[in-house]
Design a protein around this motif. Structure first.
Motif, short mmCIF file in Angstrom:
data_model
loop_
_atom_site.label_atom_id
_atom_site.label_comp_id
_atom_site.label_asym_id
_atom_site.label_seq_id
_atom_site.Cartn_x
_atom_site.Cartn_y
_atom_site.Cartn_z
N ASP A 102 -2.51 1.20 17.73
CA ASP A 102 -1.21 0.56 17.59
C ASP A 102 -0.07 1.57 17.57
N LYS A 103 1.13 1.05 17.88
CA LYS A 103 2.37 1.80 17.75
C LYS A 103 3.32 1.02 16.85
N ALA A 152 2.75 9.54 0.68
CA ALA A 152 1.96 8.32 0.56
C ALA A 152 1.25 8.05 1.87
N CYS A 153 0.21 7.23 1.79
CA CYS A 153 -0.42 6.70 3.00
C CYS A 153 -0.95 5.31 2.67
N THR A 154 -1.23 4.56 3.71
CA THR A 154 -1.74 3.20 3.53
C THR A 154 -2.63 2.84 4.72
N ARG A 155 -3.58 1.98 4.47
CA ARG A 155 -4.51 1.53 5.51
C ARG A 155 -4.25 0.08 5.83
N SER A 156 -4.33 -0.27 7.11
CA SER A 156 -4.17 -1.67 7.49
C SER A 156 -5.36 -2.49 6.98
N HIS A 157 -5.11 -3.78 6.77
CA HIS A 157 -6.17 -4.63 6.24
C HIS A 157 -7.32 -4.80 7.21
N ASP A 158 -7.04 -4.65 8.53
CA ASP A 158 -8.12 -4.77 9.52
C ASP A 158 -8.83 -3.45 9.76
N ASN A 159 -8.44 -2.41 9.03
CA ASN A 159 -9.08 -1.10 9.06
C ASN A 159 -8.93 -0.36 10.40
N TYR A 160 -7.92 -0.71 11.18
CA TYR A 160 -7.68 -0.01 12.45
C TYR A 160 -6.72 1.16 12.31
N ASP A 161 -5.76 1.06 11.40
CA ASP A 161 -4.68 2.05 11.33
C ASP A 161 -4.56 2.63 9.93
N ILE A 162 -4.09 3.87 9.89
CA ILE A 162 -3.65 4.49 8.65
C ILE A 162 -2.28 5.11 8.92
N VAL A 163 -1.34 4.92 8.00
CA VAL A 163 0.04 5.36 8.19
C VAL A 163 0.43 6.29 7.05
N ILE A 198 1.59 7.06 12.41
CA ILE A 198 0.45 6.16 12.46
C ILE A 198 -0.72 6.85 13.16
N TYR A 199 -1.94 6.66 12.61
CA TYR A 199 -3.16 7.27 13.13
C TYR A 199 -4.26 6.21 13.18
N ALA A 200 -5.28 6.51 13.96
CA ALA A 200 -6.47 5.65 13.96
C ALA A 200 -7.23 5.88 12.66
N TYR A 201 -7.73 4.79 12.08
CA TYR A 201 -8.51 4.90 10.85
C TYR A 201 -10.00 4.84 11.19
N LEU A 207 2.23 -5.44 5.64
CA LEU A 207 2.24 -6.82 5.18
C LEU A 207 0.83 -7.39 5.26
N HIS A 208 0.62 -8.53 4.61
CA HIS A 208 -0.75 -9.04 4.43
C HIS A 208 -1.46 -9.31 5.75
N ASP A 209 -0.70 -9.62 6.83
CA ASP A 209 -1.33 -9.94 8.12
C ASP A 209 -1.28 -8.77 9.10
N ASP A 210 -0.83 -7.60 8.65
CA ASP A 210 -0.79 -6.38 9.45
C ASP A 210 0.16 -6.44 10.65
N THR A 211 1.01 -7.44 10.73
CA THR A 211 1.95 -7.53 11.85
C THR A 211 3.16 -6.63 11.64
N ARG A 212 3.44 -6.26 10.42
CA ARG A 212 4.59 -5.44 10.08
C ARG A 212 4.18 -4.35 9.09
N LEU A 213 4.93 -3.25 9.14
CA LEU A 213 4.79 -2.18 8.16
C LEU A 213 6.14 -1.99 7.50
N ILE A 214 6.16 -1.79 6.19
CA ILE A 214 7.39 -1.53 5.45
C ILE A 214 7.36 -0.08 4.97
N SER A 215 8.49 0.62 5.12
CA SER A 215 8.61 1.99 4.61
C SER A 215 9.87 2.10 3.78
#
Length: 635
Positions: free
Chosen positions: A33-34, A558-569, A579-582, A607-615
């Motif tokens: 993702d980008k 800080a870092c965070t992982r997407s709920h679908d485990n595809y991305d780490i930011v 953003i990186y591949a997880y 966000l809970h559905d991984d459609t958005r990231l907040i910083s």
């Protein structure tokens, strides 16, 4: 795998399934993702001047952090100019109402990190010119386009010791041509403006002075304003030109002074126009003069034979920082509490932009809604709705706030203060329903276990405090005080079954804990196959690849992982969100880095559905909402 931070070796154990040769056998992949900057929350009104304008497109243009925002309130859309590398400090609109100049402070970027002015097209968002790169020292504090000659010249004030005024023919060459420069004052300069009827006249003001400049070819004549019988103000805070070229200035004593046309002498003084300083002056198209000040009032001055009459607006949203004319009789009002209001003398003023005022660290996303909470050192707790980009509610907390965690049911939030105390906050009632202060220093991080039966609080006193949770998150009982770290706790993660905890500290340790016995697990290799519910720890096997070469151990906040485990930011000290591949276990994993923040980025959450990231930005007080888009769909 051995990983080094500032020469200190850290040992990370890979999951058994990867095998021993995983680093050579598994090639590092770029993220799926980008990120696309979708919305910027906030406005820099606390310490910036003359920074809101209405464009012919119907958009408001203003700035926060390193982003110039073009916001259409009616259509609820934003566009963003993101060419800057650090804090934007000033803005000017060309007479064509399309071309915009923005000046920035010294930044992190080696090539374009020096203070400079960017001139850009507000329709295409294309950069037209970069002016003064290498000519300015600390920051560009003021910019203004000439008015009479079609905007061919740009005046710039450098925030250096002598606050040098320079004039540029910005279109003449690739980098613009500097025509002249002159020392202004040893004191700060707040405001600079070209005379609308005289191409060779500029007025500046600042601490203890207002200065009238007359340009003669490549030289300039400087005359300081003479206050005569009036007491010289400590600060001349703002100025504006009337249609016929007279100057009106406001000062820290609450006075408005009208200066004789083409002169440095006072024509008329309106003393006591405001209680406290006058922060802004706006001349409307019909010739009426508006002033706003520290007394949180907007005053309308109507010219008559007898002088000026005035009427006042009610107090709202803090002192008035900026007034601009919108469409029709609508006014745009920026405040020192980083809000932008829209309204008129006949209609109520309503906020169209709100934001934090002090350093911002706390961020948490709701478990089942596209909403998120933020808190900062301004004591404010906000609930934001990401689809509508609006504040749902705001609450003033008992003290400055640092971190947030949300119960799995989404009804209770734990908000930590800058003291050792933390608060139990009921999201529905918007009330504090409890508090605790077992630690001796601030709680740096806080995290519920996956099913929210326990709460872990990492403190700056080097301990992790563990609580059992009852009554749907309203009651807490301390069950353990985990001892083992030799520095303050930064991040914690629970295992998906709540049996284990991992934690990072300020001296780059990664420790593990058995949450049945509340004892440290010293044989980290035995936990190599544990599945972690989150990836908040910036130093662990699955996040070590987010550290670029040469960075300090404190550079990633800080870092965070997407709920679908595809991305780490990651969020870093250089204003970047990456953003990186997880999992990112390869050293210097490939990723995509994004600018926008100007201060250290303090937190990131999906966000809970991984459609958005907040910083969240720290001292830039901005909140940025990024759309998460599959990179194969990006041009």
């Amino acid at each position: 795998m051995k990983f080094y931070v500032r020469g200190r070796p850290l040992i990370f154990y890979a999951p058994s399934l990867l095998g021993n040769d995983f680093l050579t056998r598994i090639q590092a992949q770029p993220p799926r993702d980008k990120l696309i900057l979708e919305w910027v929350y906030g406005y820099r009104g606390k310490d910036a001047r003359s920074n809101i304008f209405m464009l012919p497109t119907g958009e408001i243009v203003y700035f926060i952090a390193a982003v110039a925002v073009l916001y259409n309130v009616d259509e609820q859309t934003q566009r963003h100019y993101v060419g800057h590398t650090d804090d934007i400090k000033c803005i000017a609109i060309h007479p064509d109402k399309v071309t915009i100049a923005t000046g920035q402070v010294a930044g992190h970027d080696k090539s374009e990190g020096k203070p400079h002015v960017r001139i850009w097209n507000s329709i295409t968002l294309a950069t037209l010119k970069i002016i003064g790169l290498g000519d300015f020292e600390r920051a560009v504090s003021c910019v203004t386009f000439s008015k009479v000659d079609g905007g061919n010249h740009l005046a710039v004030v450098d925030d250096a010791n002598d606050h040098v005024l320079s004039v540029w023919d910005w279109q003449k060459s690739e980098k613009g041509t500097k025509i002249l420069e002159a020392k202004n004052s040893g004191d700060p300069v707040f405001f600079a403006e070209y005379n609308p009827v005289d191409a060779n006249s500029i007025v500046t003001c600042g601490k203890g002075q207002i200065t009238f400049w007359s340009i003669e070819g490549t030289s300039v004549v400087k005359k300081t304003g003479i206050f005569e019988k009036l007491e010289k103000p400590k600060y001349v805070t703002c100025l504006a030109f009337t249609e016929n070229g007279k100057v009106v200035s406001g000062d820290s004593a609450g006075n408005l002074i009208i200066w004789s046309k083409g002169s440095n002498k006072v024509h008329q003084a309106l003393t006591g126009a405001h209680e406290g300083g006058v922060f802004c002056i706006c001349i409307l198209k019909d010739g009426c003069l508006l002033s706003g000040g520290k007394d949180k009032k907007i005053v309308k001055w109507v010219s008559t034979d007898a002088g000026y009459e005035r009427s006042k607006l009610p107090e709202a949203y803090g002192p008035v920082r900026q007034i601009s004319e919108g469409a029709g009789n609508v006014l745009l009002v920026g405040t020192t509490k980083n809000c932008i209001l829209q309204g008129s003398f006949d209609l109520k003023f309503n906020p169209v932009v709100q934001g934090h005022v002090e350093e911002l660290w706390g961020l948490a996303t709701l478990p089942s809604q596209n909403q998120f909470l933020t808190c900062g050192y301004d004591r404010m707790l906000y609930l934001w709705d990401s689809p509508t980009h609006r504040v749902v509610w705001s609450k003033e907390m008992p003290e400055s706030c640092h971190a947030i965690a949300i119960h799995s049911e989404g009804q209770i939030a734990i908000v930590t203060g800058t003291s050792p105390r933390w608060y139990v906050f009921d999201v529905a009632s918007r009330e504090v329903v409890g508090s605790n202060s077992d630690a001796t220093e601030r709680i740096e991080c806080v995290q519920f276990s996956p099913e929210s039966s326990m709460l872990a609080c990492g403190s700056r006193d080097n301990f992790i405090y563990v609580y059992s949770v009852a009554d749907d998150g309203k009651k807490y009982s301390k069950v353990a005080k985990l001892s083992g770290h030799s520095s303050f706790i930064l991040h914690v993660d629970w295992s998906i079954d709540s049996q284990y905890l991992q934690s990072n500290s300020g001296d780059y340790e990664l420790l593990f804990w058995n949450m049945a016995t509340f004892k440290q697990i010293t044989t980290a290799s035995t936990l190599r196959d544990v599945v972690w519910a989150t990836t908040n720890c910036t130093l662990c096997f699955s996040s070590c690849g987010i550290w670029p070469e040469g960075v300090d151990g404190t550079d990633i906040n800080a870092c965070t992982r997407s709920h679908d485990n595809y991305d780490i930011v990651s969020a870093d000290d250089f204003g970047k969100v990456a953003i990186y591949a997880y999992p990112a276990f390869h050293p210097k994993s490939p990723g995509f880095s994004y600018s926008g923040h100007s201060s250290h980025v303090t937190n990131v959450k999906f966000l809970h559905d991984d459609t958005r990231l907040i910083s969240t930005g720290g001292k830039d007080t901005s909140i940025m909402q990024w759309q998460v888009v599959n990179s194969s769909n990006c041009l």
